[in-house]
Design a protein around this motif. Sequence first.
Motif, mmCIF file in Angstrom:
data_model
loop_
_atom_site.group_PDB
_atom_site.id
_atom_site.type_symbol
_atom_site.label_atom_id
_atom_site.label_comp_id
_atom_site.label_asym_id
_atom_site.label_seq_id
_atom_site.Cartn_x
_atom_site.Cartn_y
_atom_site.Cartn_z
ATOM 1 N N VAL A 69 0.837 -1.201 0.000
ATOM 2 C CA VAL A 69 0.000 0.000 0.000
ATOM 3 C C VAL A 69 0.872 1.251 0.000
ATOM 4 O O VAL A 69 0.590 2.219 -0.722
ATOM 5 C CB VAL A 69 -0.954 -0.011 1.211
ATOM 6 C CG1 VAL A 69 -1.630 1.344 1.381
ATOM 7 C CG2 VAL A 69 -2.004 -1.103 1.051
ATOM 8 N N ARG A 70 1.928 1.248 0.775
ATOM 9 C CA ARG A 70 2.834 2.408 0.803
ATOM 10 C C ARG A 70 3.493 2.615 -0.550
ATOM 11 O O ARG A 70 3.662 3.756 -1.010
ATOM 12 C CB ARG A 70 3.892 2.239 1.895
ATOM 13 C CG ARG A 70 3.318 2.309 3.312
ATOM 14 C CD ARG A 70 4.408 2.204 4.359
ATOM 15 N NE ARG A 70 5.255 3.373 4.350
ATOM 16 C CZ ARG A 70 6.566 3.353 4.128
ATOM 17 N NH1 ARG A 70 7.195 2.215 3.911
ATOM 18 N NH2 ARG A 70 7.259 4.466 4.146
ATOM 19 N N ARG A 75 3.597 5.812 -5.700
ATOM 20 C CA ARG A 75 3.460 5.882 -7.158
ATOM 21 C C ARG A 75 2.336 6.807 -7.602
ATOM 22 O O ARG A 75 2.451 7.505 -8.609
ATOM 23 C CB ARG A 75 3.166 4.488 -7.742
ATOM 24 C CG ARG A 75 4.294 3.498 -7.722
ATOM 25 C CD ARG A 75 3.970 2.309 -8.630
ATOM 26 N NE ARG A 75 2.652 1.729 -8.370
ATOM 27 C CZ ARG A 75 2.415 0.760 -7.495
ATOM 28 N NH1 ARG A 75 3.424 0.256 -6.797
ATOM 29 N NH2 ARG A 75 1.191 0.283 -7.320
ATOM 30 N N GLU A 76 1.240 6.807 -6.856
ATOM 31 C CA GLU A 76 -0.002 7.372 -7.378
ATOM 32 C C GLU A 76 -0.489 8.635 -6.681
ATOM 33 O O GLU A 76 -1.447 9.265 -7.135
ATOM 34 C CB GLU A 76 -1.095 6.294 -7.303
ATOM 35 C CG GLU A 76 -0.759 5.075 -8.157
ATOM 36 C CD GLU A 76 -1.519 3.824 -7.745
ATOM 37 O OE1 GLU A 76 -2.301 3.915 -6.774
ATOM 38 O OE2 GLU A 76 -1.335 2.766 -8.375
ATOM 39 N N SER A 77 0.148 9.036 -5.597
ATOM 40 C CA SER A 77 -0.385 10.145 -4.805
ATOM 41 C C SER A 77 -0.214 11.502 -5.466
ATOM 42 O O SER A 77 -0.884 12.468 -5.074
ATOM 43 C CB SER A 77 0.282 10.160 -3.421
ATOM 44 O OG SER A 77 1.686 10.344 -3.553
ATOM 45 N N ALA A 78 0.662 11.605 -6.465
ATOM 46 C CA ALA A 78 0.903 12.901 -7.102
ATOM 47 C C ALA A 78 -0.354 13.454 -7.769
ATOM 48 O O ALA A 78 -0.486 14.669 -7.964
ATOM 49 C CB ALA A 78 2.025 12.789 -8.120
ATOM 50 N N THR A 79 -1.293 12.577 -8.133
ATOM 51 C CA THR A 79 -2.528 13.033 -8.784
ATOM 52 C C THR A 79 -3.657 13.296 -7.784
ATOM 53 O O THR A 79 -4.768 13.633 -8.187
ATOM 54 C CB THR A 79 -3.007 11.977 -9.794
ATOM 55 O OG1 THR A 79 -3.256 10.743 -9.112
ATOM 56 C CG2 THR A 79 -1.949 11.758 -10.874
ATOM 57 N N HIS A 106 -13.210 8.217 -6.564
ATOM 58 C CA HIS A 106 -13.207 6.798 -6.917
ATOM 59 C C HIS A 106 -12.486 6.540 -8.234
ATOM 60 O O HIS A 106 -12.051 5.401 -8.492
ATOM 61 C CB HIS A 106 -14.634 6.267 -6.984
ATOM 62 C CG HIS A 106 -15.246 6.083 -5.633
ATOM 63 N ND1 HIS A 106 -16.517 5.566 -5.449
ATOM 64 C CD2 HIS A 106 -14.775 6.342 -4.389
ATOM 65 C CE1 HIS A 106 -16.789 5.515 -4.155
ATOM 66 N NE2 HIS A 106 -15.743 5.997 -3.495
ATOM 67 N N ALA A 107 -12.340 7.571 -9.057
ATOM 68 C CA ALA A 107 -11.642 7.399 -10.330
ATOM 69 C C ALA A 107 -10.121 7.391 -10.173
ATOM 70 O O ALA A 107 -9.400 6.984 -11.096
ATOM 71 C CB ALA A 107 -12.050 8.504 -11.305
ATOM 72 N N LEU A 108 -9.630 7.804 -9.006
ATOM 73 C CA LEU A 108 -8.188 7.824 -8.783
ATOM 74 C C LEU A 108 -7.638 6.403 -8.673
ATOM 75 O O LEU A 108 -8.241 5.545 -8.015
ATOM 76 C CB LEU A 108 -7.848 8.579 -7.500
ATOM 77 C CG LEU A 108 -8.135 10.081 -7.431
ATOM 78 C CD1 LEU A 108 -7.819 10.602 -6.039
ATOM 79 C CD2 LEU A 108 -7.333 10.828 -8.481
ATOM 80 N N ASP A 113 -6.036 1.323 -5.149
ATOM 81 C CA ASP A 113 -4.855 0.632 -4.629
ATOM 82 C C ASP A 113 -4.496 0.998 -3.197
ATOM 83 O O ASP A 113 -3.684 0.315 -2.574
ATOM 84 C CB ASP A 113 -3.644 0.927 -5.534
ATOM 85 C CG ASP A 113 -3.828 0.417 -6.952
ATOM 86 O OD1 ASP A 113 -4.611 -0.539 -7.122
ATOM 87 O OD2 ASP A 113 -3.208 0.972 -7.885
ATOM 88 N N VAL A 114 -5.104 2.078 -2.680
ATOM 89 C CA VAL A 114 -4.730 2.546 -1.334
ATOM 90 C C VAL A 114 -5.965 2.742 -0.455
ATOM 91 O O VAL A 114 -6.229 1.975 0.473
ATOM 92 C CB VAL A 114 -3.907 3.849 -1.398
ATOM 93 C CG1 VAL A 114 -3.531 4.318 0.008
ATOM 94 C CG2 VAL A 114 -2.653 3.657 -2.249
ATOM 95 N N TYR A 115 -6.721 3.770 -0.741
ATOM 96 C CA TYR A 115 -7.765 4.210 0.184
ATOM 97 C C TYR A 115 -8.884 3.175 0.374
ATOM 98 O O TYR A 115 -9.356 2.962 1.492
ATOM 99 C CB TYR A 115 -8.351 5.541 -0.287
ATOM 100 C CG TYR A 115 -7.318 6.636 -0.422
ATOM 101 C CD1 TYR A 115 -6.565 7.053 0.674
ATOM 102 C CD2 TYR A 115 -7.085 7.256 -1.649
ATOM 103 C CE1 TYR A 115 -5.619 8.050 0.551
ATOM 104 C CE2 TYR A 115 -6.135 8.256 -1.776
ATOM 105 C CZ TYR A 115 -5.405 8.647 -0.677
ATOM 106 O OH TYR A 115 -4.455 9.627 -0.800
#
Length: 249
Positions: A69-70, A75-79, A106-108, A113-115
């Motif tokens: 998860v980390r 990888r994905e938090s920049a968006t 929900h589209a993120l 993958d995380v929340y």
Amino acid sequence: MSAAAEVGLRRILAVVDLLLDAVDEETLVPALLPLLLGAVPGDSIIWAPRAGESDRPLTLPAGLLTDDVRAAFARESATDSLVRHTTLGPGTPMRRSTLQTRSEFHALAAYTDVYRLFGAEQQLAMSFPAGYAAGVPRKVCVAISRRDSDFSDDDVAAAALLRTRLSRALNRLAPPEPGPPLVTRRESAVLTLLARGLTNQQIAHRLAISPRTVDKHLEHAYAKLRVGSRVEAANAWLTREPAALRPAR
């Protein structure tokens, strides 16, 4: 004051009391997280110090963020607009619902993958300065999550009230920002006369020491000021001690 407001105030004061009595961050945070979840109710909380990327987040419940998860978050938090608000923006308490709709969230990729994995359907996040780590300004990001109802205006107000006190406590507990090594009193005297343009021989005569001793003091002072010449040492000392320009009596 309503009964609910009184309960909320008592929970906020419990956090404040803990912060006032804290002696170090290591023992503070594990005791702090459940109190924060009481003051701003939620299902989970993430406490994420940021000084470079060296600090690992603490969570309640423990083990909320697996390594996978980390990695996905990195990888994905920049968006993620809420992450940008806490890491790059002002960091004031912010509800996710203020920044994006449920469908946008929900589209993120980070939602999938995380929340979603720990039920973070609603979030309130903030960040605040927390001293220095290895000379680098440090901040702490806090995210409180819920599965169901959104956070209220009162929750945001409580978080804002605590944010200032959290920052103040963390700055107090943090190690002091490293500064230049201290020079000795005699090295200071030598540097002051050097900055006034005196030669080593003149400095030695003024301080009643030998020129060889002046050389030794300057050698040590150069290392502490991280300079390699008389001119650099004089400039560094004048920047640090402007009073060195005053005429000698």
